[in-house]
Scaffold this active site. Structure first.
Site, mmCIF file in Angstrom:
data_model
loop_
_atom_site.group_PDB
_atom_site.id
_atom_site.type_symbol
_atom_site.label_atom_id
_atom_site.label_comp_id
_atom_site.label_asym_id
_atom_site.label_seq_id
_atom_site.Cartn_x
_atom_site.Cartn_y
_atom_site.Cartn_z
ATOM 1 N N ILE A 134 37.720 38.152 28.247
ATOM 2 C CA ILE A 134 36.711 37.373 27.592
ATOM 3 C C ILE A 134 35.291 37.379 27.938
ATOM 4 O O ILE A 134 34.282 37.910 27.337
ATOM 5 C CB ILE A 134 36.813 36.003 27.150
ATOM 6 C CG1 ILE A 134 36.340 35.351 25.607
ATOM 7 C CG2 ILE A 134 36.192 34.635 27.638
ATOM 8 C CD1 ILE A 134 36.913 34.174 24.868
ATOM 9 N N HIS B 217 47.391 34.489 37.390
ATOM 10 C CA HIS B 217 46.831 35.983 36.200
ATOM 11 C C HIS B 217 45.986 37.228 37.663
ATOM 12 O O HIS B 217 45.561 36.880 38.359
ATOM 13 C CB HIS B 217 45.472 35.641 35.502
ATOM 14 C CG HIS B 217 44.861 34.605 36.169
ATOM 15 N ND1 HIS B 217 44.738 33.476 35.919
ATOM 16 C CD2 HIS B 217 43.584 35.280 36.617
ATOM 17 C CE1 HIS B 217 43.691 32.889 36.703
ATOM 18 N NE2 HIS B 217 42.632 33.857 36.265
HETATM 19 P P1 5GP Z 1 39.228 33.029 37.824
HETATM 20 O O1 5GP Z 1 38.628 32.360 37.540
HETATM 21 O O2 5GP Z 1 41.021 32.002 37.283
HETATM 22 O O3 5GP Z 1 40.388 33.719 38.258
HETATM 23 O O4 5GP Z 1 39.726 33.813 36.067
HETATM 24 C C1 5GP Z 1 39.873 33.480 34.239
HETATM 25 C C2 5GP Z 1 39.554 34.431 33.958
HETATM 26 O O5 5GP Z 1 40.138 34.480 32.601
HETATM 27 C C3 5GP Z 1 38.065 34.448 34.018
HETATM 28 O O6 5GP Z 1 37.570 35.781 34.246
HETATM 29 C C4 5GP Z 1 37.998 34.377 32.281
HETATM 30 O O7 5GP Z 1 36.709 34.975 32.195
HETATM 31 C C5 5GP Z 1 38.544 34.494 31.742
HETATM 32 N N1 5GP Z 1 39.244 33.582 30.490
HETATM 33 C C6 5GP Z 1 38.627 32.399 30.049
HETATM 34 N N2 5GP Z 1 39.400 31.620 29.210
HETATM 35 C C7 5GP Z 1 39.326 33.038 28.424
HETATM 36 C C8 5GP Z 1 39.879 33.109 27.290
HETATM 37 O O8 5GP Z 1 39.942 32.029 26.085
HETATM 38 N N3 5GP Z 1 40.134 34.191 26.842
HETATM 39 C C9 5GP Z 1 40.162 35.747 27.672
HETATM 40 N N4 5GP Z 1 40.826 36.850 27.688
HETATM 41 N N5 5GP Z 1 40.215 35.201 28.848
HETATM 42 C C10 5GP Z 1 39.248 33.969 29.197
#
Ligand code: 5GP
Ligand code: ZN
Length: 113
Positions: free
Chosen positions: A32, A99
């Site tokens: 997103i 992820h």
């Molecule tokens: P992390 O910081 O946990 O490695 O990555 C989480 C990712 O999820 C971030 O890059 C963030 O932009 C993405 N993200 C958070 N909320 C959403 C959402 O509702 N939809 C999508 N498609 N991505 C999301």
């Protein structure tokens, strides 16, 4: 746990998020808040908190293969791309459902921040 997990809700279709790829046990969506011209997230359909909790090597292989396929289908294979798995607090993980980030479309820097 999984009731409130954002990515479990996306997997269940409760939060609309078009799939860019799918395999038996995994999906791929667009991030997103993209950090590169191409930025996808590949995640298991079941809830696994992080890479540190994974015990299923076949699932890990499937996630990597889906990441590879999504990269190839978005013309990133020749120019190159980066796969990142932020894990835990120091790893910068903000969503507690495993992820893989697939980033491409620009030259990546090293070391990461
Ligand atoms: P992390 O910081 O946990 O490695 O990555 C989480 C990712 O999820 C971030 O890059 C963030 O932009 C993405 N993200 C958070 N909320 C959403 C959402 O509702 N939809 C999508 N498609 N991505 C999301
Ligand atoms: Zn989850």
């Amino acid at each position: 746990m999984t009731d409130s997990c954002l990515f479990c809700r996306i997997v269940r279709g409760e939060i609309p998020s078009p799939l860019v790829g799918e395999s038996e046990n995994a999906i791929a969506i667009r991030d997103i808040s993209p950090q590169a011209p191409a930025h996808f997230l590949v995640m298991p359909k079941i809830h696994v908190q992080s890479l540190a909790q994974v015990r299923d090597s076949a699932l890990l292989g499937e996630l990597l293969m889906l990441a590879n396929r999504v990269a190839e289908e978005h013309w990133l294979a020749d120019s190159g791309f980066r796969v990142v798995v932020n894990t835990g607090e120091n790893g910068g993980q903000t969503v507690q459902h495993l992820h893989l980030h697939v980033l491409g479309g620009r030259a990546m820097r090293w070391p990461p921040g």
